[in-house]
Enzyme design. Structure first.
Site, short mmCIF file in Angstrom:
data_model
loop_
_atom_site.label_atom_id
_atom_site.label_comp_id
_atom_site.label_asym_id
_atom_site.label_seq_id
_atom_site.Cartn_x
_atom_site.Cartn_y
_atom_site.Cartn_z
CG ASP A 23 -12.19 -14.93 -3.30
OD1 ASP A 23 -11.39 -13.99 -3.13
OD2 ASP A 23 -12.58 -15.30 -4.43
CB THR A 116 -7.08 1.50 -3.42
OG1 THR A 116 -6.05 0.91 -2.64
CG2 THR A 116 -6.69 2.91 -3.83
CG PHE A 150 -0.35 2.69 3.42
CD1 PHE A 150 -0.51 3.66 2.44
CD2 PHE A 150 -1.07 2.81 4.60
CE1 PHE A 150 -1.36 4.74 2.64
CE2 PHE A 150 -1.93 3.88 4.81
CZ PHE A 150 -2.07 4.85 3.83
CG LEU A 151 -0.57 -4.66 2.98
CD1 LEU A 151 -1.26 -6.01 2.82
CD2 LEU A 151 0.12 -4.56 4.32
NE ARG A 152 7.27 -2.00 1.60
CZ ARG A 152 8.42 -2.04 2.28
NH1 ARG A 152 9.53 -1.59 1.74
NH2 ARG A 152 8.48 -2.57 3.50
CB CYS A 263 -0.69 -0.08 -6.21
SG CYS A 263 -1.40 -1.35 -5.16
C1 UDX Z 1 2.94 0.13 -3.74
C2 UDX Z 1 3.09 0.96 -2.47
O1 UDX Z 1 4.49 1.03 -2.11
C3 UDX Z 1 2.28 0.35 -1.34
O2 UDX Z 1 2.37 1.17 -0.17
C4 UDX Z 1 0.83 0.23 -1.78
O3 UDX Z 1 0.05 -0.39 -0.79
C5 UDX Z 1 0.75 -0.57 -3.07
O4 UDX Z 1 1.56 0.03 -4.07
P1 UDX Z 1 3.96 -2.14 -4.68
O5 UDX Z 1 3.13 -1.89 -5.90
O6 UDX Z 1 3.98 -3.50 -4.09
O7 UDX Z 1 3.52 -1.14 -3.50
O8 UDX Z 1 5.48 -1.80 -5.06
P2 UDX Z 1 6.57 -0.68 -4.73
O9 UDX Z 1 7.64 -1.27 -3.93
O10 UDX Z 1 5.95 0.56 -4.21
O11 UDX Z 1 7.15 -0.41 -6.19
C6 UDX Z 1 6.31 0.06 -7.24
C7 UDX Z 1 7.07 0.16 -8.53
O12 UDX Z 1 8.05 1.20 -8.46
C8 UDX Z 1 7.83 -1.11 -8.93
O13 UDX Z 1 7.66 -1.35 -10.30
C9 UDX Z 1 9.28 -0.78 -8.62
O14 UDX Z 1 10.17 -1.47 -9.45
C10 UDX Z 1 9.30 0.72 -8.92
N1 UDX Z 1 10.36 1.43 -8.18
C11 UDX Z 1 10.30 1.54 -6.82
C12 UDX Z 1 11.41 2.01 -8.88
O15 UDX Z 1 11.47 1.95 -10.12
N2 UDX Z 1 12.37 2.69 -8.18
C13 UDX Z 1 12.35 2.82 -6.83
O16 UDX Z 1 13.26 3.46 -6.26
C14 UDX Z 1 11.29 2.21 -6.12
#
Ligand code: UDX
Length: 444
Positions: A23, A116, A150-152, A263
């Site tokens: 990095d 991505t 696909f990490l959350r 994302c």
């Molecule tokens: C997402 C994807 O899930 C993941 O696979 C990808 O690699 C990156 O983008 P992330 O951004 O970490 O992951 O969060 P995620 O859990 O998907 O939630 C995204 C947004 O949706 C958050 O702001 C969350 O609060 C919102 N959300 C999620 C809702 O409002 N309602 C839900 O039921 C689920």
């Protein structure tokens, strides 16, 4: 060494691989050298510590070290430009540097695109740069695969170790097999289904995945808006009921103030821009984005409705990060809510278990920063719950009633029981809850 690269690094190190993290950010590397996690992610600190102790993980600014590697992941950011199209600057730079390091490589290195990127990027951008800079040909001197993550956030380590599926794209069958073997040995018995396909399918799968999840959330938020104006309706019950239909499933049906993060907003915008550039108007995705924008605006509207005038009123904001278990404020709905309330002259006090430092960086002295959740709601005229951190769930309605000047609570994530709050004498408003409408209509 960001939120994807570092997670991959510590997980690979834990499984016994020797990992070099590269990095250009020397402040970040300094932290890593002291085994300090540069951002919050559950279990990261422990994994990083273990990786350093086992001496399986080192980090450096020096791309030349990459010439020794058998496998290289490109896990750089792909931010949005001002027009919301994708900025490939970091991908191009990383490809150039990796390509140069490959000049001295004796082995056939497998380069894996994790970032991505839009369909065609591995084939038309990364591959030519690697070939030009290395003087080698893909498939012979080195190999190239596309392998979206696909990490959350908040579950990243778990998702890296137990993915639902692995998608690998390439135009080189032996590269596909090599990466498949890496994952078979990494995951052992728990290896999920591995899909081997073209670069473009792998790249587009990532966007389709995020767009579908965002669509599910915007869909239930659309139903929430209908429920809010329907006496006796509650979106939570409706979401639970439709979630039991196996064709729909219960996940990503939590109505709230909308989706944010690093994302969904960026990827959906890039997908729209890409789709339009190839002559296709992605109407549904545009509607998903518009619905989400509207959803965030509801917080200030509900506050205004309850308080009448926002100017000079004390509003408490509980939760700032775009979702719980992260300190990430990128495209968090809290930011637009705070800006809107400030525009209307409200006095704001905020609290988040992890995101306070970043919030201070963004808002400076425009708002007040509390020491904890209870301190945040003290003497407030209205409290808006923006992020559903578990600690907020434990605050009792009586506590709000006792500490607040005017007990008005807006539940932006549906974590509270409306009846309990109303029984405690609180004016309670919530996304997708028709009760307030019923009261207005009936005067009860
Ligand atoms: C997402 C994807 O899930 C993941 O696979 C990808 O690699 C990156 O983008 P992330 O951004 O970490 O992951 O969060 P995620 O859990 O998907 O939630 C995204 C947004 O949706 C958050 O702001 C969350 O609060 C919102 N959300 C999620 C809702 O409002 N309602 C839900 O039921 C689920």
């Amino acid at each position: 060494m960001g939120r994807v690269g570092l997670i991959m690094a510590v997980c690979l190190a834990k499984h016994g691989y020797e990992v070099t993290g590269i990095d250009p950010n020397t402040t970040l590397l300094e932290k890593l050298s002291h085994a300090q996690a540069p951002f919050y992610e559950p279990n990261l600190a422990e994994y990083l510590n273990a990786a350093m102790q086992s001496e399986k993980f080192v980090s450096t600014v020096d791309y030349a070290k990459n010439s020794q590697s058998d496998l290289t992941y490109i896990a750089v950011g792909t931010p949005s430009r001002a027009d919301r199209s994708i900025d490939l600057g970091y991908v191009e730079e990383a490809s150039r540097m990796i390509g140069r390091s490959l000049r001295d490589a004796r082995q056939n290195q497998l380069v894996v695109m994790k970032s991505t990127v839009l369909p065609g990027t591995a084939r038309n951008v990364v591959k030519p740069i690697l070939e030009n800079e290395s003087g080698k040909t893909a498939g012979k001197g080195f190999s190239l695969c596309s392998n979206p993550e696909f990490l959350r956030e908040g579950n990243a380590i778990h998702d890296a170790e137990f993915p639902d599926r692995i998608v690998i794209g390439s135009d080189d069958p032996s590269a596909l097999d090599r990466l498949e073997n890496v994952y078979r040995s990494f995951h052992g018995k728990s290896v999920p289904r591995i899909i081997k396909t073209s670069f473009e399918n792998a790249e587009l799968t990532k966007y389709a995945n995020n767009a579908f999840l965002a669509t599910k959330v915007s869909f239930i938020n659309s139903i929430a808006s209908i429920a809010e104006r329907t006496a006796h309706a509650d979106v939570k019950v409706i979401a639970e009921s439709i979630g039991l239909d196996e064709r729909i499933g219960p996940k990503f049906l939590n109505a709230g103030l909308g989706w944010g993060g690093s994302c969904f907003p960026k990827d959906l915008a890039a997908l729209v821009s890409f789709s339009q550039s190839i002559g296709n108007d992605p109407e549904l995705i545009r509607a998903v984005i518009a619905t989400n924008r509207r959803q965030g605006e509801k917080a200030a509207e509900l506050a205004k409705e309850a308080l009448g005038e926002l100017r000079g009123r004390q509003i408490a904001i509980l939760g700032l990060s775009f979702k719980p278990e992260t300190d990430d404020l990128r495209d968090a709905v809290s930011i637009s809510i705070i800006n809107k309330l400030l525009e209307n002259g409200a006095d704001l006090r905020v609290w988040d278990p992890r995101a306070m430092r970043e919030a201070k960086h963004i808002f400076g002295d425009q708002i007040k920063y509390s020491a904890n959740a209870l301190n945040c709601i003290d003497q407030a005229d209205c409290c808006i719950l923006v992020t559903e951190w578990p600690e907020f769930k434990t605050i009792k309605p009586e506590t709000f009633a006792k500490r607040m000047r005017e007990p008005i609570v807006i539940d932006g994530r549906r974590i509270y029981d409306s009846r309990e709050f109303q029984n405690a004498g609180i004016q309670f408003r919530a996304i997708g809850l028709g009760l307030w409408y019923e009261r207005e209509q009936t005067g009860r």
